[in-house]
Design an enzyme around this catalytic site. Structure first.
Site, PDB file in Angstrom:
ATOM      1  N   SER A  12       0.847  -1.194   0.000  1.00  0.00           N
ATOM      2  CA  SER A  12       0.000   0.000   0.000  1.00  0.00           C
ATOM      3  C   SER A  12       0.880   1.240   0.000  1.00  0.00           C
ATOM      4  CB  SER A  12      -0.931  -0.021   1.216  1.00  0.00           C
ATOM      5  OG  SER A  12      -0.213  -0.307   2.389  1.00  0.00           O
ATOM      6  N   GLU A  14       1.051   5.527   0.848  1.00  0.00           N
ATOM      7  CA  GLU A  14       0.434   6.622   1.618  1.00  0.00           C
ATOM      8  C   GLU A  14       0.725   7.978   0.971  1.00  0.00           C
ATOM      9  OE1 GLU A  14       0.669   6.317   5.928  1.00  0.00           O
ATOM     10  OE2 GLU A  14       1.202   8.437   6.034  1.00  0.00           O
ATOM     11  N   GLY A 104      -4.007  10.741  16.737  1.00  0.00           N
ATOM     12  CA  GLY A 104      -3.486  12.004  16.242  1.00  0.00           C
ATOM     13  C   GLY A 104      -2.832  12.784  17.371  1.00  0.00           C
ATOM     14  N   ASP A 105      -2.271  13.933  17.019  1.00  0.00           N
ATOM     15  CA  ASP A 105      -1.636  14.821  18.002  1.00  0.00           C
ATOM     16  C   ASP A 105      -2.292  16.181  17.891  1.00  0.00           C
ATOM     17  OD1 ASP A 105       0.475  13.068  18.962  1.00  0.00           O
ATOM     18  OD2 ASP A 105       1.231  13.198  16.904  1.00  0.00           O
ATOM     19  N   PHE A 212      11.979  14.794  11.539  1.00  0.00           N
ATOM     20  CA  PHE A 212      10.729  14.045  11.691  1.00  0.00           C
ATOM     21  C   PHE A 212      10.944  12.831  12.608  1.00  0.00           C
ATOM     22  CE2 PHE A 212       7.206  11.373   9.979  1.00  0.00           C
ATOM     23  CZ  PHE A 212       6.193  12.196  10.461  1.00  0.00           C
ATOM     24  N   HIS A 262       4.061  -1.023   3.614  1.00  0.00           N
ATOM     25  CA  HIS A 262       3.262   0.206   3.430  1.00  0.00           C
ATOM     26  C   HIS A 262       4.270   1.344   3.222  1.00  0.00           C
ATOM     27  CE1 HIS A 262      -0.005   3.105   4.037  1.00  0.00           C
ATOM     28  NE2 HIS A 262       0.764   3.743   4.896  1.00  0.00           N
TER      29      HIS A 262
HETATM   30  C1  FAD Z   1       0.740   4.395  10.028  1.00  0.00           C
HETATM   31  C2  FAD Z   1       0.581   5.744  10.702  1.00  0.00           C
HETATM   32  C3  FAD Z   1      -0.227   6.710  10.120  1.00  0.00           C
HETATM   33  C4  FAD Z   1      -0.401   7.961  10.743  1.00  0.00           C
HETATM   34  N1  FAD Z   1      -1.213   8.890  10.133  1.00  0.00           N
HETATM   35  C5  FAD Z   1      -1.439  10.072  10.743  1.00  0.00           C
HETATM   36  C6  FAD Z   1      -2.338  11.037  10.176  1.00  0.00           C
HETATM   37  O1  FAD Z   1      -2.897  10.836   9.105  1.00  0.00           O
HETATM   38  N2  FAD Z   1      -2.559  12.189  10.842  1.00  0.00           N
HETATM   39  C7  FAD Z   1      -1.947  12.446  12.058  1.00  0.00           C
HETATM   40  O2  FAD Z   1      -2.204  13.508  12.634  1.00  0.00           O
HETATM   41  N3  FAD Z   1      -1.079  11.565  12.612  1.00  0.00           N
HETATM   42  C8  FAD Z   1      -0.822  10.390  11.997  1.00  0.00           C
HETATM   43  N4  FAD Z   1       0.034   9.477  12.569  1.00  0.00           N
HETATM   44  C9  FAD Z   1       0.718   9.831  13.825  1.00  0.00           C
HETATM   45  C10 FAD Z   1      -0.149   9.510  15.060  1.00  0.00           C
HETATM   46  O3  FAD Z   1      -1.332  10.275  15.024  1.00  0.00           O
HETATM   47  C11 FAD Z   1       0.642   9.849  16.299  1.00  0.00           C
HETATM   48  O4  FAD Z   1       1.713   8.930  16.433  1.00  0.00           O
HETATM   49  C12 FAD Z   1      -0.147   9.949  17.582  1.00  0.00           C
HETATM   50  O5  FAD Z   1       0.710  10.514  18.587  1.00  0.00           O
HETATM   51  C13 FAD Z   1      -0.656   8.620  18.133  1.00  0.00           C
HETATM   52  O6  FAD Z   1      -1.709   8.119  17.422  1.00  0.00           O
HETATM   53  P1  FAD Z   1      -2.190   6.600  17.704  1.00  0.00           P
HETATM   54  O7  FAD Z   1      -3.398   6.393  16.910  1.00  0.00           O
HETATM   55  O8  FAD Z   1      -1.064   5.678  17.537  1.00  0.00           O
HETATM   56  O9  FAD Z   1      -2.557   6.750  19.277  1.00  0.00           O
HETATM   57  P2  FAD Z   1      -2.878   5.729  20.399  1.00  0.00           P
HETATM   58  O10 FAD Z   1      -2.907   4.335  19.935  1.00  0.00           O
HETATM   59  O11 FAD Z   1      -4.097   6.266  21.094  1.00  0.00           O
HETATM   60  O12 FAD Z   1      -1.606   5.881  21.367  1.00  0.00           O
HETATM   61  C14 FAD Z   1      -1.117   7.160  21.765  1.00  0.00           C
HETATM   62  C15 FAD Z   1      -0.362   7.051  23.082  1.00  0.00           C
HETATM   63  O13 FAD Z   1      -1.285   6.832  24.154  1.00  0.00           O
HETATM   64  C16 FAD Z   1      -1.054   5.600  24.807  1.00  0.00           C
HETATM   65  N5  FAD Z   1      -2.374   4.964  24.976  1.00  0.00           N
HETATM   66  C17 FAD Z   1      -3.132   4.410  23.996  1.00  0.00           C
HETATM   67  N6  FAD Z   1      -4.318   3.987  24.476  1.00  0.00           N
HETATM   68  C18 FAD Z   1      -4.320   4.277  25.779  1.00  0.00           C
HETATM   69  C19 FAD Z   1      -5.282   4.096  26.810  1.00  0.00           C
HETATM   70  N7  FAD Z   1      -6.472   3.525  26.567  1.00  0.00           N
HETATM   71  N8  FAD Z   1      -4.965   4.522  28.080  1.00  0.00           N
HETATM   72  C20 FAD Z   1      -3.761   5.100  28.327  1.00  0.00           C
HETATM   73  N9  FAD Z   1      -2.806   5.310  27.385  1.00  0.00           N
HETATM   74  C21 FAD Z   1      -3.085   4.918  26.111  1.00  0.00           C
HETATM   75  C22 FAD Z   1      -0.131   4.794  23.896  1.00  0.00           C
HETATM   76  O14 FAD Z   1       0.709   3.924  24.631  1.00  0.00           O
HETATM   77  C23 FAD Z   1       0.627   5.901  23.175  1.00  0.00           C
HETATM   78  O15 FAD Z   1       1.727   6.342  23.942  1.00  0.00           O
HETATM   79  C24 FAD Z   1       0.257   8.239  11.975  1.00  0.00           C
HETATM   80  C25 FAD Z   1       1.096   7.263  12.539  1.00  0.00           C
HETATM   81  C26 FAD Z   1       1.265   6.027  11.925  1.00  0.00           C
HETATM   82  C27 FAD Z   1       2.169   5.006  12.554  1.00  0.00           C
END
Ligand code: FAD
Length: 281
Positions: A12, A14, A104-105, A212, A262
């Site tokens: 895939s 991106e 996301g952040d 990055f 990917h």
């Molecule tokens: C393949 C890929 C694509 C991405 N695409 C984008 C994008 O399009 N746009 C963008 O803005 N960012 C994107 N990101 C970056 C991502 O948004 C950031 O890394 C963000 O900080 C974490 O998102 P996540 O979904 O992994 O979060 P989560 O899985 O929610 O994790 C975030 C943090 O919180 C902790 N955590 C998770 N769940 C819990 C819980 N229930 N209780 C307590 N702690 C918890 C985890 O250990 C981790 O440290 C991408 C990253 C990857 C790997």
């Protein structure tokens, strides 16, 4: 790595949503060239806090209408359930069947008001709202998420997303294959049984990559960093070395049984295509 071998190897690409009309035109050409490689899907990133919502939507719909499968990324931090519901509905209405669900952040300066705290809550919400309509991808971090309390907690948090209904995962990029292998084996031990597809970042520009990587917690091994630094303005040599490093990484990943690749294309054809051709895929 045994459990990963049961899954077919999928590929895939991106993209990020272009901001200008020129960018839209350019991406169209990139997509047409990469479509010849028959990827399983093209994914399109989503700016934190919804900043690229329209751009992501437009890009995804264009991909889908061109006859290729599109997977919008969707981040939930700072969003309400209602706004996410509307986005999901619009994707369903446009025939989108796959989504990359993320926390996301928050962009600096924005308040963290919203109805979701973590990606597992978004996965749960998507399942509750749309049943099995979407194939849900989530993010995985072989070198651990930069905010993770510790490695084990991060793994359990990754598992929460799988337990909430994620079908497969795409990883943050890495250049150390051992990080991926150990992560996948820890997932196996924790009872996670979904494809964990490695994310591949081609190396084309040292400064951007270093900046990055610092932000997202991906490590550039010293032996690679030192060489990239030394190339300075010699872009051709840097790219040739980067191509060697990433091709070898991909080759080894496929050899050990990774369920595909990917590619973070950065909206460019050549860096991804060159790796593809070098791998003779
Ligand atoms: C393949 C890929 C694509 C991405 N695409 C984008 C994008 O399009 N746009 C963008 O803005 N960012 C994107 N990101 C970056 C991502 O948004 C950031 O890394 C963000 O900080 C974490 O998102 P996540 O979904 O992994 O979060 P989560 O899985 O929610 O994790 C975030 C943090 O919180 C902790 N955590 C998770 N769940 C819990 C819980 N229930 N209780 C307590 N702690 C918890 C985890 O250990 C981790 O440290 C991408 C990253 C990857 C790997």
């Amino acid at each position: 790595m045994e459990s990963q071998k049961q899954f077919p190897q999928t590929f895939s690409f991106e993209f990020f949503p272009p901001k200008t009309e020129e960018g839209v035109q350019k991406l169209r050409g990139v997509r047409e060239e990469l479509a010849r490689l028959k990827p399983l899907f093209f994914s399109v990133t989503f700016g934190a806090g919804g900043s690229t919502q329209q751009g992501t939507f437009n890009t995804v719909v264009e991909i889908q209408q061109s006859g290729n499968a599109a997977a919008p990324h969707l981040s939930c931090i700072g969003s309400t359930k209602d706004s996410i519901r509307k986005i999901l509905n619009s994707y369903q209405d446009n025939g989108i069947k796959r989504i990359v669900a993320l926390r996301g952040d928050m962009p600096s300066g924005m308040q963290e008001a919203g109805e979701f705290r973590y990606a597992n809550e978004l996965v749960e919400f998507i399942r509750a709202e749309t049943g099995d309509h979407f194939h849900i991808e989530v993010a995985a971090y072989p070198e651990f998420h930069p905010q993770a309390k510790d490695a084990q907690t991060d793994l359990l948090n990754f598992k929460r997303k799988v337990d909430a209904g994620a079908n497969s995962a795409l990883t943050q990029y890495f250049y150390n294959i051992d990080a991926y292998i150990h992560f996948v084996e820890d997932c196996e031990d924790a009872g996670v049984n979904i494809p964990i597809v490695p994310g591949i970042m081609p190396i084309t520009n040292y400064k951007n990559l270093a900046r990055f990587s610092d932000m997202c917690g991906a490590e550039i091994p010293r032996w690679i960093r030192k060489r990239l630094e030394a190339y300075g303005d010699d872009v051709a040599s840097l790219r040739a070395f980067g191509l060697d490093v990433t091709t070898e990484l991909c080759h080894q990943l496929l050899e050990v049984g990774a369920p595909g690749l990917h590619f973070y294309t950065m909206n460019q054809t050549e860096p991804t295509l060159q790796i593809w051709q070098a791998l003779a895929l």
